[in-house]
Design a protein around this motif. Structure first.
Motif, PDB file in Angstrom:
ATOM      1  N   GLU A  81      50.449  40.629  39.827  1.00 53.90           N
ATOM      2  CA  GLU A  81      50.988  40.257  38.511  1.00 53.90           C
ATOM      3  C   GLU A  81      50.144  39.174  37.849  1.00 53.90           C
ATOM      4  OE1 GLU A  81      53.101  41.970  36.830  1.00 53.90           O
ATOM      5  OE2 GLU A  81      53.338  43.314  38.535  1.00 53.90           O
ATOM      6  N   ALA A  82      49.663  38.209  38.639  1.00 56.26           N
ATOM      7  CA  ALA A  82      48.797  37.159  38.067  1.00 56.26           C
ATOM      8  C   ALA A  82      47.508  37.800  37.557  1.00 56.26           C
ATOM      9  CB  ALA A  82      48.508  36.082  39.107  1.00 56.26           C
ATOM     10  N   GLY A  83      46.925  38.666  38.376  1.00 58.89           N
ATOM     11  CA  GLY A  83      45.666  39.324  38.000  1.00 58.89           C
ATOM     12  C   GLY A  83      45.836  40.165  36.745  1.00 58.89           C
ATOM     13  N   LYS A  84      46.926  40.887  36.684  1.00 60.51           N
ATOM     14  CA  LYS A  84      47.196  41.730  35.516  1.00 60.51           C
ATOM     15  C   LYS A  84      47.275  40.861  34.256  1.00 60.51           C
ATOM     16  CE  LYS A  84      51.380  43.552  34.607  1.00 60.51           C
ATOM     17  NZ  LYS A  84      52.624  44.164  35.122  1.00 60.51           N
ATOM     18  N   ALA A  85      48.051  39.773  34.349  1.00 61.09           N
ATOM     19  CA  ALA A  85      48.225  38.901  33.179  1.00 61.09           C
ATOM     20  C   ALA A  85      46.906  38.233  32.783  1.00 61.09           C
ATOM     21  CB  ALA A  85      49.286  37.839  33.485  1.00 61.09           C
TER      22      ALA A  85
ATOM     23  N   LYS B 241      33.472  34.287  34.580  1.00 61.44           N
ATOM     24  CA  LYS B 241      33.653  35.710  34.899  1.00 61.44           C
ATOM     25  C   LYS B 241      34.439  35.936  36.191  1.00 61.44           C
ATOM     26  CE  LYS B 241      31.801  37.958  31.540  1.00 61.44           C
ATOM     27  NZ  LYS B 241      32.791  37.583  30.534  1.00 61.44           N
ATOM     28  N   VAL B 242      34.123  35.149  37.236  1.00 64.68           N
ATOM     29  CA  VAL B 242      34.707  35.459  38.553  1.00 64.68           C
ATOM     30  C   VAL B 242      35.848  34.497  38.873  1.00 64.68           C
ATOM     31  CG1 VAL B 242      34.224  35.857  40.987  1.00 64.68           C
ATOM     32  CG2 VAL B 242      32.437  36.273  39.298  1.00 64.68           C
ATOM     33  N   TRP B 243      37.015  35.061  39.196  1.00 65.65           N
ATOM     34  CA  TRP B 243      38.222  34.266  39.452  1.00 65.65           C
ATOM     35  C   TRP B 243      38.826  34.641  40.800  1.00 65.65           C
ATOM     36  CZ3 TRP B 243      40.276  30.802  35.741  1.00 65.65           C
ATOM     37  CH2 TRP B 243      39.610  30.805  34.501  1.00 65.65           C
ATOM     38  N   CYS B 244      39.114  33.612  41.604  1.00 71.25           N
ATOM     39  CA  CYS B 244      39.761  33.848  42.902  1.00 71.25           C
ATOM     40  C   CYS B 244      41.269  33.716  42.728  1.00 71.25           C
ATOM     41  CB  CYS B 244      39.324  32.810  43.931  1.00 71.25           C
ATOM     42  SG  CYS B 244      37.556  32.767  44.191  1.00 71.25           S
ATOM     43  N   LEU B 245      41.992  34.739  43.166  1.00 68.52           N
ATOM     44  CA  LEU B 245      43.458  34.727  43.051  1.00 68.52           C
ATOM     45  C   LEU B 245      44.048  33.953  44.233  1.00 68.52           C
ATOM     46  CD1 LEU B 245      43.882  38.454  41.965  1.00 68.52           C
ATOM     47  CD2 LEU B 245      44.193  36.436  40.521  1.00 68.52           C
TER      48      LEU B 245
ATOM     49  N   ASP C 294      38.683  43.338  41.950  1.00 67.93           N
ATOM     50  CA  ASP C 294      37.338  43.862  42.147  1.00 67.93           C
ATOM     51  C   ASP C 294      36.799  43.533  43.537  1.00 67.93           C
ATOM     52  OD1 ASP C 294      36.789  44.617  39.178  1.00 67.93           O
ATOM     53  OD2 ASP C 294      37.660  42.599  39.138  1.00 67.93           O
ATOM     54  N   TYR C 295      37.304  42.447  44.116  1.00 70.66           N
ATOM     55  CA  TYR C 295      36.791  41.990  45.414  1.00 70.66           C
ATOM     56  C   TYR C 295      37.950  41.564  46.311  1.00 70.66           C
ATOM     57  CZ  TYR C 295      32.788  41.021  42.329  1.00 70.66           C
ATOM     58  OH  TYR C 295      31.792  41.102  41.403  1.00 70.66           O
ATOM     59  N   LEU C 296      37.650  41.580  47.622  1.00 70.84           N
ATOM     60  CA  LEU C 296      38.564  41.026  48.608  1.00 70.84           C
ATOM     61  C   LEU C 296      37.777  39.951  49.360  1.00 70.84           C
ATOM     62  CD1 LEU C 296      41.360  41.362  49.978  1.00 70.84           C
ATOM     63  CD2 LEU C 296      40.268  42.935  51.592  1.00 70.84           C
ATOM     64  N   SER C 297      38.436  38.821  49.626  1.00 64.93           N
ATOM     65  CA  SER C 297      37.677  37.714  50.227  1.00 64.93           C
ATOM     66  C   SER C 297      37.697  37.738  51.752  1.00 64.93           C
ATOM     67  CB  SER C 297      38.225  36.368  49.733  1.00 64.93           C
ATOM     68  OG  SER C 297      39.405  36.031  50.425  1.00 64.93           O
TER      69      SER C 297
ATOM     70  N   GLU D  23      36.372  39.241  36.465  1.00 64.66           N
ATOM     71  CA  GLU D  23      36.364  39.929  37.762  1.00 64.66           C
ATOM     72  C   GLU D  23      37.249  39.137  38.708  1.00 64.66           C
ATOM     73  OE1 GLU D  23      32.204  40.528  39.007  1.00 64.66           O
ATOM     74  OE2 GLU D  23      31.698  40.352  36.883  1.00 64.66           O
ATOM     75  N   LEU D  24      38.072  39.850  39.486  1.00 63.18           N
ATOM     76  CA  LEU D  24      39.073  39.167  40.299  1.00 63.18           C
ATOM     77  C   LEU D  24      38.840  39.354  41.795  1.00 63.18           C
ATOM     78  CD1 LEU D  24      42.272  40.062  38.244  1.00 63.18           C
ATOM     79  CD2 LEU D  24      41.006  37.894  38.230  1.00 63.18           C
ATOM     80  N   VAL D  25      39.052  38.260  42.528  1.00 56.34           N
ATOM     81  CA  VAL D  25      38.910  38.277  43.987  1.00 56.34           C
ATOM     82  C   VAL D  25      40.296  38.067  44.599  1.00 56.34           C
ATOM     83  CG1 VAL D  25      37.762  37.234  45.986  1.00 56.34           C
ATOM     84  CG2 VAL D  25      36.670  37.104  43.711  1.00 56.34           C
ATOM     85  N   ALA D  26      40.763  39.023  45.384  1.00 56.00           N
ATOM     86  CA  ALA D  26      42.035  38.844  46.097  1.00 56.00           C
ATOM     87  C   ALA D  26      41.770  38.146  47.426  1.00 56.00           C
ATOM     88  CB  ALA D  26      42.692  40.195  46.341  1.00 56.00           C
ATOM     89  N   VAL D  27      42.761  37.393  47.893  1.00 55.75           N
ATOM     90  CA  VAL D  27      42.617  36.661  49.155  1.00 55.75           C
ATOM     91  C   VAL D  27      42.707  37.632  50.334  1.00 55.75           C
ATOM     92  CG1 VAL D  27      43.860  35.071  50.670  1.00 55.75           C
ATOM     93  CG2 VAL D  27      43.447  34.435  48.291  1.00 55.75           C
TER      94      VAL D  27
END
Ligand code: AHR
Length: 505
Positions: free
Chosen positions: A193-197, A165-169, A236-239, A206-210
């Motif tokens: 663009e990576a998150g969108k794809a 479920k949870v992916w760090c970009l 969804d998140y910022l790290s 759910e996506l975590v941006a750096v």
């Protein structure tokens, strides 16, 4: 010193986000190899998972584990770690100057995570790679069947999707040390663009941006604002990442470093909300504090320091195997308090790392596994912080510090679990020499019994630098005597330099 704490059943921060008790496994040093994975170890199962380490991991109780890095991931090809093991390539890992055999990869980690009963949090490489590798990995991991990537996963032995479920970009792309370091605009566009794809492949992720690698980064603040300007709708998140240590014997400042953690968290919340306000968006970005711990980055010249290891190419060399003492454990307790107090917005957090590399668990190749001092606050809080997070009003004597000004001598967080009828208090006494007399006023609770009272402090005959070794776990929990509950008041005395848990029913 003295401290008065007031809590009320109706004054809550929110539900305890169980992912707050996360950890981190990186292909770094001996975290994977000879840490969680060591075929041939007397305790290893048929897959090479060390059962002795697994047992300690279960006792520690992490809920979610980030993988496979860290700096490592910014030069990693995930495809190298899948398929028949004897066909996997051996590569150079530039981040840690290490030879990576790829004997352990995604399938092994997912299986290990099942054994350990933890959720997988997967980081993608946005250092050297991009949109295509990212979406292929999501398809490989999460798509049920019938496409080239998903069928390859099935051929490789995993019939069912991993359902991650949870992916760090990416990882720490604001840091000049990172392979593929980027400006905020470069990173923001790529992550968007990576998150969108990735979400086009699996909309449920759910996506975590750096975010920033530390509040001291020169780009801190600007980085968050710019990156979120690009990715606000996709993620969804910022790290946040932060490592702290004691400098030049200034234990008072060190013990107050959670003040900086509070500041860091609150600054990132403000920045994220400012971007939201500007966009007139009702969406709230939550925080993923996905690397935090005590780490002695300066002042050491031991053989496990990266600058000493970097001279030769080796497989899983010893890297940053910090040995933690009583002071470190108390500080870790205050970090967990800070995270929990902000649990309405910090909804994921990962202590870095899990085994050997700045870790609560240590293991030796072919030998024993044991708990470091910092194991205990994490284990108890993961076990007992359930239900609602309570607001705490604290009036404590203050300690003057060189780095952070005045800080409360007594630091606290509290939770209330309606289901079990238990109230848990997590307390730290930052006073190096003074005991702390604490009174807690409970509003709206009919408490009648102390069901647990434990303390971690300087052991008999030891000092604040006492630590654990494979032969002796000297630093651990002992009963905290003299805790009393009467009607709506709990009173207790914390020893100097201590971390304690008190549970009331
Ligand atoms: O946890 C150790 C390292 O610290 C990680 O690889 C990196 O992300 C951070 O700088």
């Amino acid at each position: 010193s003295t401290a008065r704490i007031t809590i009320d059943r109706d004054f809550t921060v929110g539900e305890v986000p169980r992912r707050l008790f996360g950890s981190f496994v990186e292909h770094m040093g001996r975290c994977v190899y000879t840490g969680i994975f060591e075929p041939g170890h007397p305790s290893a199962d048929e897959r090479g998972f060390r059962r002795d380490v697994l047992e300690l991991v279960r006792e520690l109780g992490p809920t979610i584990v980030r993988y496979p890095g860290g700096n490592f991931v910014s030069g990693y090809n995930w495809e190298d770690g899948v398929g028949p093991v004897d066909e996997r390539p051996t590569r150079i890992d530039g981040a840690w100057h290490t030879i990576e055999t790829n004997a352990f990869g995604l399938h092994e980690f997912v299986e290990w995570a099942r054994e350990a009963d933890v959720e997988v949090m997967e980081a993608i490489n946005l250092g050297t790679r991009g949109v295509d590798a990212a979406r292929a990995l999501v398809e490989y991991a999460n798509h049920p069947a019938g496409t080239a990537w998903s069928d390859l996963r099935r051929e490789n032995g995993a019939e069912d999707p991993f359902d991650i479920k949870v992916w760090c970009l990416g990882n720490e792309l604001d840091g000049p040390w990172q392979i593929g370091h980027k400006t905020a605009d470069e990173y923001g566009r790529l992550a968007q663009e990576a998150g969108k794809a990735m979400k086009l492949v699996d909309p449920s992720i759910e996506l975590v941006a750096v975010g920033s690698s530390g509040s001291g980064m020169p780009t801190f603040g600007e980085w968050e604002y710019t990156v979120l300007g690009h990715v606000y709708d996709e993620v969804d998140y910022l790290s946040l990442h932060a490592y702290y240590q004691e400098h030049d014997g200034d234990a008072k400042s060190f013990l107050a470093t959670a003040v900086d953690m509070d500041y860091f968290i609150e600054s990132v919340i403000s920045t994220a909300d400012a971007v939201g306000a500007k966009r007139k968006s009702r969406k709230r970005i939550n925080l993923s504090f996905d690397e935090w711990n005590v780490w002695y980055q300066t002042g050491l010249d031991t053989p496990d320091q990266p600058h000493n290891v970097g001279k030769q190419w080796r497989k899983h060399p010893r890297l940053i195997e910090d040995e933690y003492n009583v002071t470190d454990a108390v500080v870790v307790g205050t970090f967990l308090n800070s995270l929990l107090r902000h649990g309405d917005r910090v909804t994921i957090a990962n202590q870095a790392q899990l085994v050997n590399v700045i870790a609560p668990i240590r293991s030796e190749e072919g030998g024993a596994a044991w708990r470091q001092s910092i194991f205990w606050p994490f284990a108890r809080m993961s076990q007992l912080a359930r239900g609602s997070i309570l607001r705490t009003a604290v009036t404590s004597d203050r300690i003057d510090t060189a780095k952070y000004g005045d800080a409360d001598a007594v630091d606290v967080s509290a939770t209330w679990d309606e289901e079990s009828g238990r109230l848990a208090l997590f307390l730290a006494n930052r006073g190096l020499d003074e005991t702390a007399d604490v009174s807690v006023k409970l509003g709206g609770f009919a408490a009648s019994a102390i069901t647990r009272a434990e303390v971690l402090t300087v052991p008999e005959g030891g000092d604040r630098f006492s630590s654990n070794t494979q032969d002796a776990e000297r630093v651990g929990l002992t009963p905290l005597e003299g805790v009393s509950v009467e009607g709506s008041a709990v009173t207790l005395r914390l020893p100097a330099l201590s971390w304690a848990v008190v549970e009331v029913a």
